[in-house]
Design an enzyme around this catalytic site. Structure first.
Site, PDB file in Angstrom:
ATOM      1  N   GLY A 160       0.818  -1.207   0.000  1.00  0.00           N
ATOM      2  CA  GLY A 160       0.000   0.000   0.000  1.00  0.00           C
ATOM      3  C   GLY A 160       0.848   1.252   0.000  1.00  0.00           C
ATOM      4  O   GLY A 160       1.902   1.302   0.640  1.00  0.00           O
TER       5      GLY A 160
ATOM      6  N   ARG B 278       0.937  -5.167  -5.799  1.00  0.00           N
ATOM      7  CA  ARG B 278       1.099  -6.452  -5.105  1.00  0.00           C
ATOM      8  C   ARG B 278       1.609  -7.459  -6.138  1.00  0.00           C
ATOM      9  O   ARG B 278       1.315  -7.349  -7.321  1.00  0.00           O
ATOM     10  CB  ARG B 278      -0.238  -6.927  -4.542  1.00  0.00           C
ATOM     11  CG  ARG B 278      -0.994  -5.805  -3.810  1.00  0.00           C
ATOM     12  CD  ARG B 278      -0.811  -5.837  -2.339  1.00  0.00           C
ATOM     13  NE  ARG B 278      -1.579  -4.789  -1.679  1.00  0.00           N
ATOM     14  CZ  ARG B 278      -1.333  -4.349  -0.462  1.00  0.00           C
ATOM     15  NH1 ARG B 278      -0.322  -4.857   0.223  1.00  0.00           N
ATOM     16  NH2 ARG B 278      -2.067  -3.400   0.094  1.00  0.00           N
TER      17      ARG B 278
ATOM     18  N   ASP C 208       5.309  -5.070   6.306  1.00  0.00           N
ATOM     19  CA  ASP C 208       5.954  -6.338   6.629  1.00  0.00           C
ATOM     20  C   ASP C 208       5.946  -7.314   5.449  1.00  0.00           C
ATOM     21  O   ASP C 208       6.878  -8.109   5.297  1.00  0.00           O
ATOM     22  CB  ASP C 208       5.340  -6.977   7.880  1.00  0.00           C
ATOM     23  CG  ASP C 208       3.842  -7.192   7.771  1.00  0.00           C
ATOM     24  OD1 ASP C 208       3.246  -6.842   6.732  1.00  0.00           O
ATOM     25  OD2 ASP C 208       3.248  -7.710   8.730  1.00  0.00           O
TER      26      ASP C 208
ATOM     27  N   THR D 184       4.092   2.412   5.887  1.00  0.00           N
ATOM     28  CA  THR D 184       2.726   1.921   6.043  1.00  0.00           C
ATOM     29  C   THR D 184       1.964   2.854   6.966  1.00  0.00           C
ATOM     30  O   THR D 184       2.487   3.253   8.018  1.00  0.00           O
ATOM     31  CB  THR D 184       2.685   0.490   6.608  1.00  0.00           C
ATOM     32  OG1 THR D 184       1.353   0.174   7.004  1.00  0.00           O
ATOM     33  CG2 THR D 184       3.606   0.312   7.800  1.00  0.00           C
TER      34      THR D 184
ATOM     35  N   ASP E  70      -0.424   2.102   8.796  1.00  0.00           N
ATOM     36  CA  ASP E  70      -1.042   1.356   9.901  1.00  0.00           C
ATOM     37  C   ASP E  70      -0.236   1.344  11.198  1.00  0.00           C
ATOM     38  O   ASP E  70      -0.742   0.895  12.229  1.00  0.00           O
ATOM     39  CB  ASP E  70      -1.305  -0.093   9.480  1.00  0.00           C
ATOM     40  CG  ASP E  70      -2.401  -0.208   8.442  1.00  0.00           C
ATOM     41  OD1 ASP E  70      -3.288   0.674   8.418  1.00  0.00           O
ATOM     42  OD2 ASP E  70      -2.390  -1.175   7.655  1.00  0.00           O
TER      43      ASP E  70
ATOM     44  N   ASP F 288       1.995  -0.649  12.144  1.00  0.00           N
ATOM     45  CA  ASP F 288       1.882  -2.023  12.643  1.00  0.00           C
ATOM     46  C   ASP F 288       3.184  -2.815  12.549  1.00  0.00           C
ATOM     47  O   ASP F 288       3.161  -4.043  12.608  1.00  0.00           O
ATOM     48  CB  ASP F 288       0.775  -2.762  11.897  1.00  0.00           C
ATOM     49  CG  ASP F 288       0.997  -2.810  10.389  1.00  0.00           C
ATOM     50  OD1 ASP F 288       1.893  -2.098   9.883  1.00  0.00           O
ATOM     51  OD2 ASP F 288       0.273  -3.555   9.712  1.00  0.00           O
TER      52      ASP F 288
ATOM     53  N   ARG G  90      -6.549  -2.909   9.015  1.00  0.00           N
ATOM     54  CA  ARG G  90      -7.117  -4.251   8.881  1.00  0.00           C
ATOM     55  C   ARG G  90      -6.846  -5.101  10.114  1.00  0.00           C
ATOM     56  O   ARG G  90      -7.743  -5.727  10.669  1.00  0.00           O
ATOM     57  CB  ARG G  90      -6.554  -4.933   7.629  1.00  0.00           C
ATOM     58  CG  ARG G  90      -7.271  -6.232   7.271  1.00  0.00           C
ATOM     59  CD  ARG G  90      -6.625  -6.880   6.056  1.00  0.00           C
ATOM     60  NE  ARG G  90      -6.431  -5.925   4.989  1.00  0.00           N
ATOM     61  CZ  ARG G  90      -5.453  -6.016   4.077  1.00  0.00           C
ATOM     62  NH1 ARG G  90      -4.591  -7.003   4.131  1.00  0.00           N
ATOM     63  NH2 ARG G  90      -5.333  -5.122   3.125  1.00  0.00           N
TER      64      ARG G  90
END
Length: 326
Positions: free
Chosen positions: A15, A76, A107, A129, A131, A133, A175
């Protein structure tokens, strides 16, 4: 500087995130300052396999630091998850004289970098990212812009929600990680914050909270819902049926990925990009750049991928306290 590193490649994968262009710019200009040639790899690992590789100069990245997205593009690539695809990627790097690659992404992108390193191509990862995360770092490129974009949108929804005396469920990205929801929930003063890591699916508890607040005279109710929980539209229908209060769902979606990056995202991404170029030019491989305790540092990719990250318990408890009806 290692004499073996003569040319490096840079790619963005997964992303997109605001600030990726700042990182690309820093990688390219710092590597060139180190006497190393740089090639841009378009569209992530898919572009590598398709040999979409271009020479980059310092001027190639002029006037991009303020732009969202990534000038290299991203995609992707299921083929690169296979050993055959990874070997092909390493062979293409050698064909183009690329001794090392800087990978900017999350990741999943790190796993691709890890695979390239095993194939003999030096690799360094940069955490890109929204996120937040990635366990080895306190900061990831794009998070700051994303939460500010979401925060401003939520403020606007709150205005109209209050005017119409509604309940509003606002779904933000995340997510598997609830950091955007947590930060926005606190910053926007939400009455309920639903996080993938903590949600107990007690919808009746939310309904009871809405009814209690309405009896106290509160004219609106904001629920921040993380993408990983989802189903905001159907949740809104159930809440409206149970409470009799008009309830609307707003899904912010990909707008959180876009827009001009904040000063923090531009600055941190620039430092991380320069750091990655330096350690790659020194001959390091299978490393990821991180930010911990106020310092930029690097970790072994294997160790980084093995780390676990969860919502800090104190932050979660504070978020619940601040949203509580007293």
């Amino acid at each position: 500087m290692s004499s073996e590193i003569k040319t490096i490649g840079v790619l963005t994968s997964g992303g997109d995130a605001p600030g990726m262009n700042a990182a690309i710019r820093a990688v390219i200009r710092k590597a060139i300052m180190n006497g190393v040639n740089v090639k841009g790899i378009k569209k992530g690992y898919q572009g590598l396999l398709n040999e979409e590789i271009v020479d980059m100069k310092a001027s190639s990245v002029s006037d991009i630091i303020q732009r969202g997205g990534t000038i290299l593009g991203t995609a992707r690539c299921s083929e690169f998850r296979t050993e055959e695809g990874q070997k092909k990627g390493a062979e293409i790097c050698r064909k183009h004289g690329i001794d090392g690659v800087v990978v900017i992404g999350g990741d999943g992108s790190y796993r691709g970098a890890q695979a390239l390193s095993k194939q003999g191509i030096n690799t360094i990862g940069i955490p890109g990212t929204i996120d937040l995360d990635i366990a080895c770092t306190d900061y990831t490129i794009g998070f700051d812009t994303a939460i500010n974009t979401a925060m401003q949108a939520i403020d606007k929804v709150r205005d109209t929600s209050s005017s119409h005396e509604r309940c509003s469920i606002i779904e933000v990205m995340g997510r598997n990680a609830g950091y955007i929801a947590l930060w926005c929930g606190v910053a926007n003063g939400a009455e309920d914050i639903l996080l993938p890591e903590k949600y107990d699916y007690n919808e009746q508890g939310i309904i009871n909270n809405i009814i209690h607040n309405r009896k106290r005279g509160k004219t609106h109710h904001i629920i921040i819902n993380a993408e990983g929980i989802g189903h905001s539209t159907s949740m809104a229908r159930r809440i409206e049926a149970a409470t009799g209060i008009e309830t609307r769902a707003t899904i912010l979606g990909y707008m959180q990925r876009g827009g001009s990056p904040t000063c923090k995202d531009r600055f941190y991404a620039s430092i991380m990009g320069a750091y990655a170029a330096d350690i790659l030019c020194q001959g390091k491989t299978n490393r990821v750049v991180g930010y911990q305790h106020g310092e930029f540092t690097d970790f072994d990719i294997d160790d980084a991928l093995a780390m676990q990250k969860d919502i800090p318990e104190y932050q979660y408890q504070v978020s619940k306290l601040l949203s509580a009806s007293l």
